[in-house]
Design a protein around this motif. Structure first.
Motif, PDB file in Angstrom:
ATOM      1  N   LEU A  95      23.277  50.696  29.914  1.00 34.71           N
ATOM      2  CA  LEU A  95      23.548  51.898  30.819  1.00 34.71           C
ATOM      3  C   LEU A  95      24.656  52.647  30.104  1.00 34.71           C
ATOM      4  O   LEU A  95      24.681  53.950  30.026  1.00 34.71           O
ATOM      5  N   PHE A  96      25.577  51.782  29.602  1.00 33.60           N
ATOM      6  CA  PHE A  96      26.611  52.380  28.853  1.00 33.60           C
ATOM      7  C   PHE A  96      26.136  53.366  27.678  1.00 33.60           C
ATOM      8  O   PHE A  96      26.703  54.439  27.329  1.00 33.60           O
ATOM      9  N   GLN A 149      33.254  45.901  36.879  1.00 33.30           N
ATOM     10  CA  GLN A 149      34.433  45.002  36.788  1.00 33.30           C
ATOM     11  C   GLN A 149      34.410  43.655  37.737  1.00 33.30           C
ATOM     12  O   GLN A 149      34.561  42.627  37.377  1.00 33.30           O
ATOM     13  N   ARG A 150      33.595  43.923  38.820  1.00 36.70           N
ATOM     14  CA  ARG A 150      33.505  42.905  40.095  1.00 36.70           C
ATOM     15  C   ARG A 150      32.275  41.954  39.512  1.00 36.70           C
ATOM     16  O   ARG A 150      32.466  40.769  39.855  1.00 36.70           O
ATOM     17  N   ASN A 151      31.325  42.328  38.688  1.00 36.82           N
ATOM     18  CA  ASN A 151      30.635  41.423  38.145  1.00 36.82           C
ATOM     19  C   ASN A 151      30.726  40.849  37.080  1.00 36.82           C
ATOM     20  O   ASN A 151      29.825  40.113  36.372  1.00 36.82           O
ATOM     21  N   GLY A 152      31.847  41.078  36.290  1.00 39.07           N
ATOM     22  CA  GLY A 152      32.170  40.417  35.225  1.00 39.07           C
ATOM     23  C   GLY A 152      31.768  41.187  33.677  1.00 39.07           C
ATOM     24  O   GLY A 152      32.165  40.617  32.738  1.00 39.07           O
ATOM     25  N   LEU A 153      31.010  42.245  34.060  1.00 39.50           N
ATOM     26  CA  LEU A 153      30.655  42.960  32.787  1.00 39.50           C
ATOM     27  C   LEU A 153      31.738  43.710  32.018  1.00 39.50           C
ATOM     28  O   LEU A 153      31.943  43.707  30.977  1.00 39.50           O
ATOM     29  N   LEU A 154      32.635  44.210  32.781  1.00 33.37           N
ATOM     30  CA  LEU A 154      33.762  45.067  32.403  1.00 33.37           C
ATOM     31  C   LEU A 154      34.873  44.405  32.624  1.00 33.37           C
ATOM     32  O   LEU A 154      35.335  43.640  33.688  1.00 33.37           O
ATOM     33  N   SER A 155      36.016  44.414  31.853  1.00 28.68           N
ATOM     34  CA  SER A 155      37.066  43.902  31.853  1.00 28.68           C
ATOM     35  C   SER A 155      37.997  44.631  33.131  1.00 28.68           C
ATOM     36  O   SER A 155      37.874  45.799  33.133  1.00 28.68           O
ATOM     37  N   ASP A 156      38.977  43.704  33.651  1.00 30.94           N
ATOM     38  CA  ASP A 156      39.714  44.382  34.700  1.00 30.94           C
ATOM     39  C   ASP A 156      40.923  44.720  34.094  1.00 30.94           C
ATOM     40  O   ASP A 156      42.043  44.870  35.240  1.00 30.94           O
ATOM     41  N   LEU A 162      41.420  54.978  34.462  1.00 31.68           N
ATOM     42  CA  LEU A 162      41.980  54.655  33.280  1.00 31.68           C
ATOM     43  C   LEU A 162      40.800  54.345  32.369  1.00 31.68           C
ATOM     44  O   LEU A 162      40.956  55.135  31.261  1.00 31.68           O
ATOM     45  N   ALA A 163      39.964  53.539  32.533  1.00 27.49           N
ATOM     46  CA  ALA A 163      38.895  53.206  31.925  1.00 27.49           C
ATOM     47  C   ALA A 163      37.919  54.521  31.691  1.00 27.49           C
ATOM     48  O   ALA A 163      37.497  54.681  30.290  1.00 27.49           O
ATOM     49  N   ILE A 164      37.795  55.356  32.765  1.00 29.29           N
ATOM     50  CA  ILE A 164      37.022  56.581  32.538  1.00 29.29           C
ATOM     51  C   ILE A 164      37.794  57.528  31.720  1.00 29.29           C
ATOM     52  O   ILE A 164      37.065  58.013  30.886  1.00 29.29           O
ATOM     53  N   ALA A 165      39.032  57.708  31.635  1.00 28.02           N
ATOM     54  CA  ALA A 165      39.974  58.532  30.845  1.00 28.02           C
ATOM     55  C   ALA A 165      39.898  57.922  29.667  1.00 28.02           C
ATOM     56  O   ALA A 165      39.896  58.941  28.746  1.00 28.02           O
ATOM     57  N   LEU A 166      39.882  56.862  29.166  1.00 30.30           N
ATOM     58  CA  LEU A 166      39.953  56.356  28.135  1.00 30.30           C
ATOM     59  C   LEU A 166      38.275  56.793  27.301  1.00 30.30           C
ATOM     60  O   LEU A 166      38.348  57.233  26.234  1.00 30.30           O
ATOM     61  N   PHE A 167      37.315  56.542  28.088  1.00 35.18           N
ATOM     62  CA  PHE A 167      36.125  56.951  27.355  1.00 35.18           C
ATOM     63  C   PHE A 167      35.763  58.307  27.373  1.00 35.18           C
ATOM     64  O   PHE A 167      35.637  58.597  26.213  1.00 35.18           O
ATOM     65  N   TRP A 168      36.298  59.078  28.175  1.00 35.48           N
ATOM     66  CA  TRP A 168      36.041  60.541  28.142  1.00 35.48           C
ATOM     67  C   TRP A 168      37.074  61.205  27.009  1.00 35.48           C
ATOM     68  O   TRP A 168      36.824  62.034  26.298  1.00 35.48           O
ATOM     69  N   GLY A 169      38.315  60.518  26.817  1.00 34.99           N
ATOM     70  CA  GLY A 169      39.222  61.130  25.925  1.00 34.99           C
ATOM     71  C   GLY A 169      38.785  60.650  24.520  1.00 34.99           C
ATOM     72  O   GLY A 169      39.005  61.635  23.615  1.00 34.99           O
ATOM     73  N   TRP A 198      33.278  50.673  23.945  1.00 38.90           N
ATOM     74  CA  TRP A 198      32.702  49.368  24.885  1.00 38.90           C
ATOM     75  C   TRP A 198      33.552  48.412  24.461  1.00 38.90           C
ATOM     76  O   TRP A 198      33.813  47.539  25.710  1.00 38.90           O
ATOM     77  N   LEU A 199      34.131  47.974  23.372  1.00 36.53           N
ATOM     78  CA  LEU A 199      34.810  46.913  23.146  1.00 36.53           C
ATOM     79  C   LEU A 199      36.068  46.881  24.100  1.00 36.53           C
ATOM     80  O   LEU A 199      36.898  46.080  24.544  1.00 36.53           O
ATOM     81  N   ALA A 200      36.541  48.208  23.942  1.00 32.71           N
ATOM     82  CA  ALA A 200      37.858  48.523  24.807  1.00 32.71           C
ATOM     83  C   ALA A 200      37.766  48.389  26.205  1.00 32.71           C
ATOM     84  O   ALA A 200      38.531  47.915  26.976  1.00 32.71           O
ATOM     85  N   MET A 201      36.376  48.239  26.841  1.00 34.76           N
ATOM     86  CA  MET A 201      36.070  48.484  28.323  1.00 34.76           C
ATOM     87  C   MET A 201      35.508  47.137  28.766  1.00 34.76           C
ATOM     88  O   MET A 201      35.762  46.663  29.897  1.00 34.76           O
ATOM     89  N   ALA A 202      34.633  46.513  27.758  1.00 31.23           N
ATOM     90  CA  ALA A 202      34.037  45.114  28.177  1.00 31.23           C
ATOM     91  C   ALA A 202      34.682  43.943  28.334  1.00 31.23           C
ATOM     92  O   ALA A 202      35.754  43.784  27.913  1.00 31.23           O
ATOM     93  N   ASN A 203      34.406  43.064  29.247  1.00 31.50           N
ATOM     94  CA  ASN A 203      34.733  41.846  29.340  1.00 31.50           C
ATOM     95  C   ASN A 203      34.613  41.026  27.962  1.00 31.50           C
ATOM     96  O   ASN A 203      33.522  41.221  27.424  1.00 31.50           O
TER      97      ASN A 203
END
Length: 211
Positions: A95-96, A149-156, A162-169, A198-203
């Motif tokens: 999806l990402f 984040q809740r299911n462990g796919l993305l890092s918390d 902030l994650a969305i701002a990082l991606f968009w920026g 992806w590496l910046a956001m993923a678990n």
């Protein structure tokens, strides 16, 4: 003029009116993207749209109303392009990658619209309706991040906004650099940038990359 002709003309008028309004909005997007908001008066937009200034004012009260109309139009088209037929409640690496690919195609196919959305100055003009249109795009993306984040796919480590701002920026930054001729983006460059985001956001346990 007979009754049938009169009825047909009246029925076609809303379509023509809507077409003229869309024509002006598209022209505004192009002119604002090229010249910015503060330094752009209404007459150049009317010229770009191929209408008189008086005609433009029949559809929009002034530049501020036109900015909001252009903003809502751009956000709606981005939302449709980005989110149509996607299940954001089931986040995954695939999806990402799809979101990145769709955002890339939008930036490539509608450069003036994308450049207009880069502009930060329009936020001082936005009405509640325009801000609601913006939230209609951001809220689903925010929910996707929260679920990931809740299911462990993305890092918390990062808050969802902030994650969305990082991606968009990051995305906006590399396309702006290309537009300003600081770099040339190849398909491989875009894949590497995607993987870095992806590496910046993923678990840590879900940080594999795809080809």
């Amino acid at each position: 003029m007979d009754t049938a002709t009169s009825i047909a003309n009246n029925a076609s008028r809303p379509v023509k009116e809507r077409g003229k309004r869309e024509q002006i909005i598209r022209a505004a997007l192009q002119v604002f993207a090229e010249h910015g908001l503060h330094g752009t008066p209404v007459p150049p937009i009317a010229d770009q749209a191929g209408v008189g200034v008086g005609t433009l004012y029949r559809y929009f009260d002034g530049k501020e109303a036109l900015i909001n109309a252009a903003f809502c139009d751009a956000k709606q088209r981005l939302q449709d392009h980005l989110l149509t037929d996607l299940d954001l409640l089931d986040p995954s690496r695939a999806l990402f990658d799809t979101l990145w690919a769709r955002l890339t195609s939008f930036a490539r196919n509608e450069p003036e619209t994308f450049q207009f959305l880069e502009i930060q100055d329009h936020h001082s003009y936005l009405t509640p309706e325009s801000r609601s249109q913006e939230q209609a795009l951001l809220i689903p993306l925010g929910m996707m991040v929260i679920i990931g984040q809740r299911n462990g796919l993305l890092s918390d480590r990062l808050k969802p906004d902030l994650a969305i701002a990082l991606f968009w920026g990051a995305f906006v930054g590399i396309f702006k650099a290309e537009r300003l001729n600081y770099l040339t983006l190849t398909d491989d460059d875009l894949k590497r940038a995607r993987d870095a985001c992806w590496l910046a956001m993923a678990n840590d346990t879900a940080n594999g990359v795809t080809s």
